[in-house]
Design an enzyme around this catalytic site. Structure first.
Site, PDB file in Angstrom:
ATOM      1  N   CYS A 306      30.668  50.723  -5.740  1.00 47.82           N
ATOM      2  CA  CYS A 306      30.604  50.896  -4.174  1.00 47.82           C
ATOM      3  C   CYS A 306      29.315  50.895  -3.849  1.00 47.82           C
ATOM      4  CB  CYS A 306      31.634  52.068  -3.748  1.00 47.82           C
ATOM      5  SG  CYS A 306      33.308  52.449  -4.231  1.00 47.82           S
ATOM      6  N   ASP A 341      40.369  59.057  -5.727  1.00 51.30           N
ATOM      7  CA  ASP A 341      40.341  57.692  -5.780  1.00 51.30           C
ATOM      8  C   ASP A 341      38.588  57.505  -6.112  1.00 51.30           C
ATOM      9  OD1 ASP A 341      40.167  54.880  -5.850  1.00 51.30           O
ATOM     10  OD2 ASP A 341      40.405  54.546  -3.957  1.00 51.30           O
ATOM     11  N   ARG A 389      34.597  43.894 -10.155  1.00 51.84           N
ATOM     12  CA  ARG A 389      33.942  43.739  -8.861  1.00 51.84           C
ATOM     13  C   ARG A 389      34.343  44.483  -7.594  1.00 51.84           C
ATOM     14  NH1 ARG A 389      35.662  37.119  -7.845  1.00 51.84           N
ATOM     15  NH2 ARG A 389      37.606  37.580  -6.886  1.00 51.84           N
TER      16      ARG A 389
HETATM   17  P1  XMP Z   1      35.772  53.372  -9.775  1.00 52.71           P
HETATM   18  O1  XMP Z   1      34.686  54.161  -9.754  1.00 52.71           O
HETATM   19  O2  XMP Z   1      37.076  53.998 -10.504  1.00 52.71           O
HETATM   20  O3  XMP Z   1      36.330  53.271  -8.199  1.00 52.71           O
HETATM   21  O4  XMP Z   1      35.514  52.151 -10.372  1.00 52.71           O
HETATM   22  C1  XMP Z   1      37.490  52.696  -7.830  1.00 52.71           C
HETATM   23  C2  XMP Z   1      37.525  52.535  -6.400  1.00 52.71           C
HETATM   24  O5  XMP Z   1      36.482  52.106  -5.758  1.00 52.71           O
HETATM   25  C3  XMP Z   1      36.932  51.683  -4.237  1.00 52.71           C
HETATM   26  N1  XMP Z   1      36.306  50.332  -4.192  1.00 52.71           N
HETATM   27  C4  XMP Z   1      35.256  50.335  -3.265  1.00 52.71           C
HETATM   28  N2  XMP Z   1      34.544  50.711  -2.507  1.00 52.71           N
HETATM   29  N3  XMP Z   1      33.288  49.215  -1.827  1.00 52.71           N
HETATM   30  C5  XMP Z   1      33.478  50.256  -1.943  1.00 52.71           C
HETATM   31  O6  XMP Z   1      32.957  50.886  -1.047  1.00 52.71           O
HETATM   32  C6  XMP Z   1      33.861  47.896  -2.665  1.00 52.71           C
HETATM   33  O7  XMP Z   1      33.674  47.097  -2.855  1.00 52.71           O
HETATM   34  C7  XMP Z   1      35.031  48.565  -3.397  1.00 52.71           C
HETATM   35  N4  XMP Z   1      35.941  48.241  -4.239  1.00 52.71           N
HETATM   36  C8  XMP Z   1      36.672  49.281  -4.559  1.00 52.71           C
HETATM   37  C9  XMP Z   1      38.509  51.783  -4.033  1.00 52.71           C
HETATM   38  O8  XMP Z   1      38.812  52.788  -3.461  1.00 52.71           O
HETATM   39  C10 XMP Z   1      38.824  51.719  -5.643  1.00 52.71           C
HETATM   40  O9  XMP Z   1      40.190  52.400  -6.108  1.00 52.71           O
END
Ligand code: XMP
Length: 486
Positions: A306, A341, A389
């Site tokens: 993120c 999450d 990604r």
């Molecule tokens: P982890 O740390 O387990 O987090 O890889 C997974 C969560 O990240 C969120 N997510 C995003 N947040 N930009 C964001 O700000 C993104 O592009 C993105 N893609 C995923 C999402 O809540 C996921 O479950």
């Protein structure tokens, strides 16, 4: 303008104080939890609804292990329904719509159908869809060459052992054993076929006794949805396909359209399990809970891929967000769980998230390197990696557009990509083998954590939890240090 006096804290800012423990063995603790008020899980872990993390294969492995997988939504609603169906069909002691053939079909056709669908037998239905027999792999493989059609080799209904619709698994097992059967058709009062029990499925359910299953013994699965009104068609299709829980997938869940969507779904499907989010504040949790959410997903920007906090300046360190979220739910007078999450790097982070008030965690990157995540491993410098990604990354946006554009040459050109403002990145993570192995490490850490917390259950861990803030020196001391890792 307001500024909060207290620092926002995240996992690495704190440790949990060890408590006097009545737990004599890590086996004496209970890791079960609730995902929503009506969905229980043996382990408090969900795989993230990301296109590099969860499709059917991951969701099956997660549910078999006692957690759950959330199928991402970056596909057509038909494709997503197919993924959900794959999970619902993967196990269950009752197959509701067993694969079928007609008595006039050829043996070659029946064999092809069994191979195509990966089943060991077909029910034989006449033109009015009434059961007339059962044909198995053995019947078609061992049939003499002069027999060419299904009706010649099938076991006809009059010689079939069948059972009533609501037979208990133990009784079905007894019948299958006594008659040395592999398949048991289920018949209703009118003699119509209503399902099939197979020996293979009964054995599978015994192999994973802690799997997350519905009341028909089928694996549970979640599916992500968007927030626009047109998404109601997707919602309806997913629920009809058997999705157990809907995950409202929106980066800023404390928004009018997200709250409205929760209300709309709640009105249209009063029994639906709706996970709403993401939020990171007390008010966000409170308002989604009041709108009718079954669980609240907490996390604005903690995820490993993120960049929301960097791009927008908004977010709340995850531990504080969980604590605030729990307060918001209590303020709404609701008893619904929090799913933490993002940002879980270790089992210790998961223990801290649970101790702070979450009842389960959602994990993306840590699972993206699994055998079961979508895509194949890539080799870099002789080592295996898989791609992960952010769903708001440029790569994910391009992927989505390409899927939409398939066959539509007039659609947006590649130059338009510099207009995208990504809030996530693309990366590679080491290939980690089967997700079950990663889960084993996470759950082992949780078991130990419960024991340090003087707790037999996650609820006791929360009651006993006392955090201590630590400094950068404390963080350094927590990791292995002053040794050369081998
Ligand atoms: P982890 O740390 O387990 O987090 O890889 C997974 C969560 O990240 C969120 N997510 C995003 N947040 N930009 C964001 O700000 C993104 O592009 C993105 N893609 C995923 C999402 O809540 C996921 O479950």
């Amino acid at each position: 303008m307001k500024i909060r006096k207290h620092n926002g804290l995240t996992f690495d800012d704190v440790l949990l104080l060890p408590k006097r423990s009545p737990v004599r063995s890590r086996n004496d603790v209970e890791t079960s939890t609730r995902l929503t008020p009506s969905i229980n899980m043996h382990i408090p872990v969900a795989s993230a609804n990301m296109d590099t993390v969860t499709e059917a294969k991951m969701a099956i492995a997660m549910a078999q292990a006692g957690g759950i997988g959330m199928i991402h939504r970056f596909m057509t609603s038909e494709q997503q329904v197919k993924e959900v169906r794959k999970v619902k069909r993967a196990r269950g002691f009752i197959v509701e719509r067993p694969r079928s053939t007609a008595p006039e079909a050829t043996i070659a056709e029946a064999m092809k159908s069994m191979e195509q669908h990966g089943v060991g037998g077909l029910v034989v239905l006449d033109e009015w869809q009434r059961l007339v027999g059962l044909v198995t792999e053995r019947d078609v493989m061992l049939a003499p060459a002069d027999l060419t059609h299904v009706h010649q080799v099938m076991t006809p209904t009059e010689r079939l052992i069948t059972a009533p619709r609501h037979i208990a698994p133990a009784d079905a097992q007894k019948l299958l054993y006594e008659h040395r059967l592999e398949k048991l058709p289920l018949i209703d009062d009118q003699g119509e076929l209503v399902g099939l029990i197979t020996g293979r499925d009964l054995i599978k359910s015994r192999k994973n006794p802690h799997a997350t299953v519905d009341d028909k013994g089928r694996l549970r699965v979640g599916a992500a949805i968007g927030v626009s009104e047109i998404e109601m068609t997707r919602v309806e299709a997913l629920l009809a396909a058997g999705a157990d829980v809907l995950v409202l997938d929106i980066a800023h869940g404390h928004a009018d359209h997200c709250i409205d969507m929760v209300t709309t779904i709640r009105q249209a499907f009063p029994a639906a399990q709706i996970i709403a989010g993401n939020i990171a504040t007390r008010e966000g949790a409170k308002e989604l809970a009041e709108a009718g959410a079954s669980a609240i997903k907490v996390g604005i920007g903690p995820g490993s891929i993120c960049t929301t906090r960097i791009v927008t300046g908004f977010g709340v360190p995850q531990l504080t967000a969980i604590i605030d979220g729990a307060e918001g739910i209590a303020e709404a007078g609701k008893n619904i769980p929090i799913i933490a999450d993002g940002g879980i790097k270790t089992s210790g982070d998961m223990v801290k998230a649970l101790a702070a008030g979450a009842e389960s965690v959602m994990i993306g990157s840590l699972f993206a390197g699994s055998e079961e995540s979508p895509g194949s491993p890539v080799i870099r410098d002789g080592q295996k990696f898989k791609v992960v990604r952010g769903m708001a990354s440029l790569g994910a946006a391009i992927g989505r557009k390409e899927a939409e554009r398939e066959g539509d040459e007039s659609a947006e050109s590649a130059e338009d990509w510099d207009k995208v403002i990504p809030e996530g990145v693309e990366a590679v993570v080491p290939y980690r083998g089967h997700v079950r192995e990663t889960l084993h490490q996470l759950v082992g850490g949780l078991r130990s954590g419960l024991s340090y917390g003087g707790a037999h259950t996650i609820a006791e861990l929360q009651e006993n939890a006392e955090f201590i803030k630590i400094t950068a020196a404390g963080v350094r001391e927590s990791h292995s240090h002053d040794v050369k890792r081998i």
